[in-house]
Every structure is written in structure tokens, then in C-alpha cells.
Design a protein around this motif. Sequence first.
Motif, PDB file in Angstrom:
ATOM      1  N   LYS A  32       1.006   4.189  -2.780  1.00 43.72           N
ATOM      2  CA  LYS A  32       0.748   5.606  -2.496  1.00 43.72           C
ATOM      3  C   LYS A  32       1.890   6.474  -3.024  1.00 43.72           C
ATOM      4  CE  LYS A  32      -2.008   7.391  -0.346  1.00 43.72           C
ATOM      5  NZ  LYS A  32      -3.230   8.095  -0.841  1.00 43.72           N
ATOM      6  N   PHE A  33       3.175   5.994  -2.818  1.00 50.63           N
ATOM      7  CA  PHE A  33       4.307   6.776  -3.310  1.00 50.63           C
ATOM      8  C   PHE A  33       4.298   6.839  -4.835  1.00 50.63           C
ATOM      9  CE2 PHE A  33       6.463   6.100   0.852  1.00 50.63           C
ATOM     10  CZ  PHE A  33       6.626   7.442   1.120  1.00 50.63           C
ATOM     11  N   ALA A  34       3.867   5.760  -5.468  1.00 57.90           N
ATOM     12  CA  ALA A  34       3.905   5.725  -6.931  1.00 57.90           C
ATOM     13  C   ALA A  34       2.898   6.690  -7.534  1.00 57.90           C
ATOM     14  CB  ALA A  34       3.620   4.312  -7.427  1.00 57.90           C
ATOM     15  N   THR A  35       1.848   7.016  -6.806  1.00 54.23           N
ATOM     16  CA  THR A  35       0.845   7.919  -7.357  1.00 54.23           C
ATOM     17  C   THR A  35       1.205   9.381  -7.133  1.00 54.23           C
ATOM     18  OG1 THR A  35      -0.384   7.753  -5.294  1.00 54.23           O
ATOM     19  CG2 THR A  35      -1.035   6.276  -7.073  1.00 54.23           C
ATOM     20  N   GLN A  36       2.241   9.644  -6.287  1.00 51.85           N
ATOM     21  CA  GLN A  36       2.635  11.025  -6.054  1.00 51.85           C
ATOM     22  C   GLN A  36       3.804  11.397  -6.961  1.00 51.85           C
ATOM     23  OE1 GLN A  36       3.478  11.223  -1.908  1.00 51.85           O
ATOM     24  NE2 GLN A  36       1.339  11.096  -1.295  1.00 51.85           N
ATOM     25  N   ASP A  37       4.005  12.694  -7.108  1.00 55.44           N
ATOM     26  CA  ASP A  37       5.115  13.146  -7.939  1.00 55.44           C
ATOM     27  C   ASP A  37       6.426  12.968  -7.185  1.00 55.44           C
ATOM     28  OD1 ASP A  37       3.425  13.836  -9.950  1.00 55.44           O
ATOM     29  OD2 ASP A  37       3.110  15.873  -9.178  1.00 55.44           O
ATOM     30  N   LEU A  38       7.386  12.344  -7.820  1.00 60.79           N
ATOM     31  CA  LEU A  38       8.696  12.141  -7.211  1.00 60.79           C
ATOM     32  C   LEU A  38       9.645  13.226  -7.686  1.00 60.79           C
ATOM     33  CD1 LEU A  38       9.113   8.281  -7.578  1.00 60.79           C
ATOM     34  CD2 LEU A  38       8.507   9.543  -5.533  1.00 60.79           C
ATOM     35  N   TYR A  58       0.829  -1.204   0.000  1.00 62.83           N
ATOM     36  CA  TYR A  58       0.000   0.000   0.000  1.00 62.83           C
ATOM     37  C   TYR A  58       0.870   1.263   0.000  1.00 62.83           C
ATOM     38  CZ  TYR A  58      -3.443   3.460   1.452  1.00 62.83           C
ATOM     39  OH  TYR A  58      -4.232   4.574   1.510  1.00 62.83           O
ATOM     40  N   ALA A  59       1.963   1.233   0.803  1.00 65.43           N
ATOM     41  CA  ALA A  59       2.851   2.397   0.863  1.00 65.43           C
ATOM     42  C   ALA A  59       3.513   2.660  -0.489  1.00 65.43           C
ATOM     43  CB  ALA A  59       3.919   2.176   1.937  1.00 65.43           C
ATOM     44  N   TYR A  60       3.984   1.598  -1.140  1.00 66.38           N
ATOM     45  CA  TYR A  60       4.585   1.772  -2.467  1.00 66.38           C
ATOM     46  C   TYR A  60       3.556   2.295  -3.462  1.00 66.38           C
ATOM     47  CZ  TYR A  60       9.028  -0.422  -1.326  1.00 66.38           C
ATOM     48  OH  TYR A  60      10.256  -0.697  -0.791  1.00 66.38           O
TER      49      TYR A  60
END
Lengths: 106, 154
Positions: free
Chosen positions: B106-112, B102-104
Amino acid sequence: MIDVDVSQLTVILTISGAILLVAYLTAISAKDLIRLLISLELMFAAVFLAILPLFTISPATGYALAIITAFTSSTELLVLVTAIILLDRRKRGMGVEKVAVGGDSI
Amino acid sequence: MNIETVIIAVAGVFAVASSIGVLLTRDNFYAALYMSVTMIFVAAIYAAFNLQPVVVIIALIFVGAVGIVTIAIAATYRAKPSRQVSLAWTAPVVIVFGILAYAYYKFATQDLEITGQEVFPAVASDYFFVVVFLFSLVVLMMLSAIKLARRVDL
């Protein structure tokens, strides 16, 4: 360059010393070469922590020491893997008690 | 005591605890696993200071290469019989895996935001001689090991 205050420095060096102490205890209680190899790698982990404050003074030197430490540990792994294979071939076992020479008599 | 010091102290306590696990366990396979966990927590302390190149060195070389080879050797020369996997551990493993997934997600949907892009290309120029000398050292050690291995009578 990073900022490390006195409390963080105390925590880091205390952890490094504790890991080094545990690694020494593991090494002197090791009965086979594999446990000895693991204890040596723990010592390298303690060294990695001990060089962290160097990044506050000279980051380039810190990075160079980190690379040297990583390569040295890899070479140490190579030597000990060779020692494990040779001891297994000659003595048919891993135990350090199979080595009859070395050290000093008390 | 600020939050960074607390994070470092917690990671350090876990590192020391897993190193004590190396000392206490009788099985070399589990000792190698505890050693890898110790290295990961050491890398976490470096990550707390945002020293990402050192985190990569520890994760790739220490855990990825040295740790895995040690685990493989410990598993090969394992003296004790292998334990059966307990079903009681299945539930926490599934829960932790679900949280990580779930954490990955969530991070993948945000701008890096990628910072410090010049760090890795600079390694080849700034540390060229260090890397060349250390590669030479490793090759010499490998040749010496092969020569030693050939001398031993089977």
C-alpha cells in the motif's frame, strides 16, 4: 528541535530507568560472558533513551552524543568478543566462575 | 495525555517487557533476540519524535551490527540444544508477514515525500572530527585486541 512535555519526559526517563535496572539485574546474575555482553548492550539502550530530552535543548549535541554512544557500544562489543575468545581459549568455557582473580573478598 | 504520549508509553512498555525477557530466559540466543527487540522499540520512541537520523543509527549500528554479532556469538556458544520449531507458531508468523507485505504494498503505491535531504550530507561536515576520532578509537581497539589474542597460548 523537538517538543517534549513533562508527561512524555516522565515516561521516557521512567522507561530508561527500568531498562537500566533490568540490565543491572541481568549483569549481576550473569553466569557467562555472553549474558554480560547482552546486559551491557541493554545499558546502552537505556543511555540512548536518557539522551533523548537533550534534543529539546541542543539537537546538534544530541546527535553527536548519539554517534559517540553508538561507536562506544561497538568498541565495547569488540572488547568483549575478544574477552570471550580469549577466555574460551585459555579456560575452555564461557563461565565467569572460571575467572579466579578480580573483585574483592567480603 | 495526547496520542504521542500514549504511543511512547506503549513502545516503552514493550521495550521494558522485552528487556525483562532478557533477564528471565535461560538461553543466550533468545536473550540476544530479546535485546534486539528492545533496541527496536527504543528506535520506535525516537521515530515517534521524528528523529530519523537516530533511528537509522540505532537500526543500522545497534540492531544491524552489534545485535546481529551478539546473536551470532550466542548461537555459536549455545549451551542448550536447539529447540524444534513449533508448527503452532507458523500460522501467526504467516499472518504477520502477510499484513506487513500488504502494508508495504500500500505504501509503495502512494506518493512518498522525502524531507530533510540535507541531513545525511551534513554529517560528513558537521561531525567530521567526531567520526575521525571515533574511527581512530575503533582501529586502536582492534589493534590492541589482535595483539592480546596473539599473546595467548593455544
